[in-house]
Design a protein around this motif. Structure first.
Motif, PDB file in Angstrom:
ATOM      1  N   GLU A  37       0.745  -1.235  -0.031  1.00 35.26           N
ATOM      2  CA  GLU A  37       0.147  -0.054   0.140  1.00 35.26           C
ATOM      3  C   GLU A  37       0.761   1.301  -0.147  1.00 35.26           C
ATOM      4  OE1 GLU A  37      -2.169  -3.362   1.854  1.00 35.26           O
ATOM      5  OE2 GLU A  37      -0.288  -2.287   2.027  1.00 35.26           O
ATOM      6  N   ALA A  38       1.924   1.296   0.827  1.00 41.79           N
ATOM      7  CA  ALA A  38       2.807   2.368   0.883  1.00 41.79           C
ATOM      8  C   ALA A  38       3.594   2.590  -0.405  1.00 41.79           C
ATOM      9  CB  ALA A  38       3.734   2.258   1.917  1.00 41.79           C
ATOM     10  N   PHE A  39       3.797   1.723  -1.013  1.00 42.32           N
ATOM     11  CA  PHE A  39       4.621   1.690  -2.383  1.00 42.32           C
ATOM     12  C   PHE A  39       3.553   2.275  -3.633  1.00 42.32           C
ATOM     13  CE2 PHE A  39       5.567  -0.156  -6.506  1.00 42.32           C
ATOM     14  CZ  PHE A  39       6.817   0.210  -6.722  1.00 42.32           C
ATOM     15  N   ALA A  40       2.271   1.760  -3.505  1.00 48.05           N
ATOM     16  CA  ALA A  40       1.301   2.364  -4.174  1.00 48.05           C
ATOM     17  C   ALA A  40       1.385   3.935  -4.105  1.00 48.05           C
ATOM     18  CB  ALA A  40      -0.042   1.570  -4.061  1.00 48.05           C
ATOM     19  N   ILE A  41       1.181   4.275  -2.764  1.00 40.35           N
ATOM     20  CA  ILE A  41       1.050   5.751  -2.359  1.00 40.35           C
ATOM     21  C   ILE A  41       2.059   6.623  -2.841  1.00 40.35           C
ATOM     22  CG2 ILE A  41       0.805   7.311  -0.616  1.00 40.35           C
ATOM     23  CD1 ILE A  41      -0.563   5.330   1.025  1.00 40.35           C
ATOM     24  N   VAL A  42       3.353   6.052  -2.863  1.00 41.38           N
ATOM     25  CA  VAL A  42       4.520   6.829  -3.106  1.00 41.38           C
ATOM     26  C   VAL A  42       4.363   6.825  -4.953  1.00 41.38           C
ATOM     27  CG1 VAL A  42       6.824   7.043  -3.445  1.00 41.38           C
ATOM     28  CG2 VAL A  42       5.746   6.217  -1.234  1.00 41.38           C
ATOM     29  N   VAL A  43       4.244   5.821  -5.414  1.00 34.75           N
ATOM     30  CA  VAL A  43       3.948   5.749  -6.853  1.00 34.75           C
ATOM     31  C   VAL A  43       3.119   6.605  -7.504  1.00 34.75           C
ATOM     32  CG1 VAL A  43       3.429   4.198  -8.900  1.00 34.75           C
ATOM     33  CG2 VAL A  43       5.045   3.524  -7.088  1.00 34.75           C
ATOM     34  N   SER A  44       1.936   6.680  -6.891  1.00 30.69           N
ATOM     35  CA  SER A  44       0.847   7.556  -7.272  1.00 30.69           C
ATOM     36  C   SER A  44       1.415   9.044  -6.965  1.00 30.69           C
ATOM     37  CB  SER A  44      -0.305   7.552  -6.433  1.00 30.69           C
ATOM     38  OG  SER A  44      -1.552   8.237  -6.768  1.00 30.69           O
ATOM     39  N   ILE A  45       2.120   9.824  -6.220  1.00 24.75           N
ATOM     40  CA  ILE A  45       2.659  10.801  -5.762  1.00 24.75           C
ATOM     41  C   ILE A  45       3.635  11.072  -7.124  1.00 24.75           C
ATOM     42  CG2 ILE A  45       3.657  12.340  -4.398  1.00 24.75           C
ATOM     43  CD1 ILE A  45       2.434  10.764  -1.963  1.00 24.75           C
ATOM     44  N   VAL A  46       4.542  10.280  -7.162  1.00 22.18           N
ATOM     45  CA  VAL A  46       5.807  10.492  -8.326  1.00 22.18           C
ATOM     46  C   VAL A  46       5.034  10.584  -9.555  1.00 22.18           C
ATOM     47  CG1 VAL A  46       7.863   9.683  -8.984  1.00 22.18           C
ATOM     48  CG2 VAL A  46       7.396   9.558  -6.691  1.00 22.18           C
ATOM     49  N   ILE A  47       4.344   9.389  -9.843  1.00 25.49           N
ATOM     50  CA  ILE A  47       3.881   9.556 -11.311  1.00 25.49           C
ATOM     51  C   ILE A  47       2.401  10.385 -11.085  1.00 25.49           C
ATOM     52  CG2 ILE A  47       2.758   8.175 -13.135  1.00 25.49           C
ATOM     53  CD1 ILE A  47       4.347   5.708 -12.005  1.00 25.49           C
ATOM     54  N   GLY A  48       2.645  11.670 -11.361  1.00 29.23           N
ATOM     55  CA  GLY A  48       1.550  12.476 -11.311  1.00 29.23           C
ATOM     56  C   GLY A  48       1.380  13.414 -12.463  1.00 29.23           C
ATOM     57  N   SER A  49       1.008  14.739 -12.287  1.00 27.85           N
ATOM     58  CA  SER A  49       0.912  15.523 -13.312  1.00 27.85           C
ATOM     59  C   SER A  49       2.164  15.839 -14.225  1.00 27.85           C
ATOM     60  CB  SER A  49       0.010  16.812 -13.070  1.00 27.85           C
ATOM     61  OG  SER A  49       1.277  17.610 -12.023  1.00 27.85           O
ATOM     62  N   GLY A  50       3.391  15.806 -13.519  1.00 31.17           N
ATOM     63  CA  GLY A  50       4.713  16.100 -14.051  1.00 31.17           C
ATOM     64  C   GLY A  50       4.981  15.055 -15.207  1.00 31.17           C
ATOM     65  N   VAL A  51       4.578  13.864 -14.937  1.00 33.74           N
ATOM     66  CA  VAL A  51       4.970  12.852 -16.082  1.00 33.74           C
ATOM     67  C   VAL A  51       4.339  13.250 -17.362  1.00 33.74           C
ATOM     68  CG1 VAL A  51       4.812  10.454 -16.691  1.00 33.74           C
ATOM     69  CG2 VAL A  51       5.440  11.207 -14.326  1.00 33.74           C
ATOM     70  N   PHE A  52       3.048  13.919 -17.353  1.00 37.61           N
ATOM     71  CA  PHE A  52       2.463  14.107 -18.770  1.00 37.61           C
ATOM     72  C   PHE A  52       2.577  15.639 -19.142  1.00 37.61           C
ATOM     73  CE2 PHE A  52       0.317  10.994 -16.012  1.00 37.61           C
ATOM     74  CZ  PHE A  52      -0.032   9.940 -16.897  1.00 37.61           C
ATOM     75  N   THR A  53       3.149  16.384 -18.081  1.00 39.42           N
ATOM     76  CA  THR A  53       3.221  17.827 -18.700  1.00 39.42           C
ATOM     77  C   THR A  53       4.781  18.070 -18.906  1.00 39.42           C
ATOM     78  OG1 THR A  53       3.237  18.716 -16.244  1.00 39.42           O
ATOM     79  CG2 THR A  53       1.246  18.422 -17.252  1.00 39.42           C
ATOM     80  N   SER A  54       5.534  17.551 -18.119  1.00 44.98           N
ATOM     81  CA  SER A  54       7.015  17.711 -18.361  1.00 44.98           C
ATOM     82  C   SER A  54       7.636  17.618 -19.823  1.00 44.98           C
ATOM     83  CB  SER A  54       7.881  17.362 -17.070  1.00 44.98           C
ATOM     84  OG  SER A  54       7.548  17.730 -15.832  1.00 44.98           O
ATOM     85  N   PRO A  55       7.172  16.629 -20.284  1.00 42.27           N
ATOM     86  CA  PRO A  55       8.192  16.222 -21.715  1.00 42.27           C
ATOM     87  C   PRO A  55       7.939  17.382 -22.554  1.00 42.27           C
ATOM     88  CG  PRO A  55       6.780  14.326 -20.978  1.00 42.27           C
ATOM     89  CD  PRO A  55       6.401  15.536 -20.047  1.00 42.27           C
TER      90      PRO A  55
END
Length: 288
Positions: A37-55
């Motif tokens: 569960e903790a891993f999923a929370i951290v992944v959800s935070i890291v893979i956020g809007s930045g992954v889709f807007t930063s490129p």
């Protein structure tokens, strides 16, 4: 003399262990999160809007696709070193409140208070505002609507999204975890679809070299060859005519965008107080 030194070292280790145990046991949160569960929370935070807007920000600030990949690599390495550092601190100085207990333990109450106050008043409200705005902008873009960022309705929808997420996370840890798991799956499916689309384009182009798929620039031009970049304001950056300092400025902006995409690696310590096995789990999901 040797026996005395061993005794002193043993007492020091025991004292440190007692302090660590006291910090762990002094928490007020219910420890009902496992490593998954903790891993999923951290992944959800890291893979956020930045992954889709930063490129887009990275591509406009680098002279070639190969340089863009190097920027992503450097940003990932920096994020990994930061996550490893936080995991080390989290296992050595357990507590609640993110970086606040670390600064309080090392530098004293004043620095701990200032860190918590800054985080509550400025850092997190600004971060959540940006994320909610980007969330609504992505919904508008998916519906084919653009140029609505200045409208009051857009801002009200962003506030509504922020309030809904806040209420959902206030119900219970289990409810927020289930909601988070749903978003994690959605993000992974979206990223997998993008990767799959890229792989399909490569296979189609290789099977039929004369067919124009994906612009064909990636197939005809070396990845590290300079290409002119089109900017959002309509201007064009000619990389051959830039000075060394101008190039450095563009690369710095690209690296900043990559770090924004990777941001969230430090958030693992904020849920360490709710882990069933905090010391072991924190190191596992922070690094991996």
């Amino acid at each position: 003399m040797s026996s005395l030194l061993k005794l002193v070292d043993k007492q020091s280790v025991l004292a440190t262990a007692d302090r660590t145990t006291a910090l762990v046991m002094s928490g007020t949160f219910t420890r009902n999160l496992g490593a998954v569960e903790a891993f999923a929370i951290v992944v959800s935070i890291v893979i956020g809007s930045g992954v889709f807007t930063s490129p887009g920000s990275i591509d406009t600030n680098v002279p070639s696709p190969g340089t863009a990949l190097l920027v992503w690599l450097v940003g990932g390495v920096l994020a990994w070193t930061g996550a490893s550092t936080m995991a080390e601190l989290g296992t050595a100085i357990p507590g609640e409140g993110g970086v606040q207990p670390y600064l309080k333990y090392i530098f004293g109450d004043v620095f701990g208070f200032l860190a918590a106050w800054t985080w509550v008043v400025a850092v997190m409200p600004a971060t959540l505002a940006i994320l909610s705005i980007v969330f609504v902008e992505n919904i508008y873009s998916a519906a084919g609507v653009t140029g609505e960022g200045d409208r009051v309705v857009h801002k009200l929808l962003s506030v509504a999204v922020l309030c809904c997420i806040g209420v959902a996370n206030s119900i219970s840890t289990k409810a927020s975890t289930r909601l988070n798991n749903f978003f994690v799956v959605t993000k992974f499916v979206t990223i997998a679809a993008i990767v799959l689309a890229g792989v399909i384009v490569v296979f189609i182009q290789r099977a039929n070299p004369d067919r124009n798929v994906g612009g064909r620039d990636w197939a005809k031009t070396p990845w590290f060859s300079y290409r002119d970049s089109a900017n959002p304001d309509g201007s064009v950056t000619h990389w051959d005519g830039l000075s060394q300092w101008e190039m450095f400025g563009h690369l710095s902006a690209a690296l900043y965008a990559a770090l924004w995409a990777y941001s969230g690696w430090d958030k693992a310590i904020y849920i360490s107080a709710e882990l069933r096995q905090s010391l072991a789990s924190l190191a596992q999901f922070s690094v991996f």
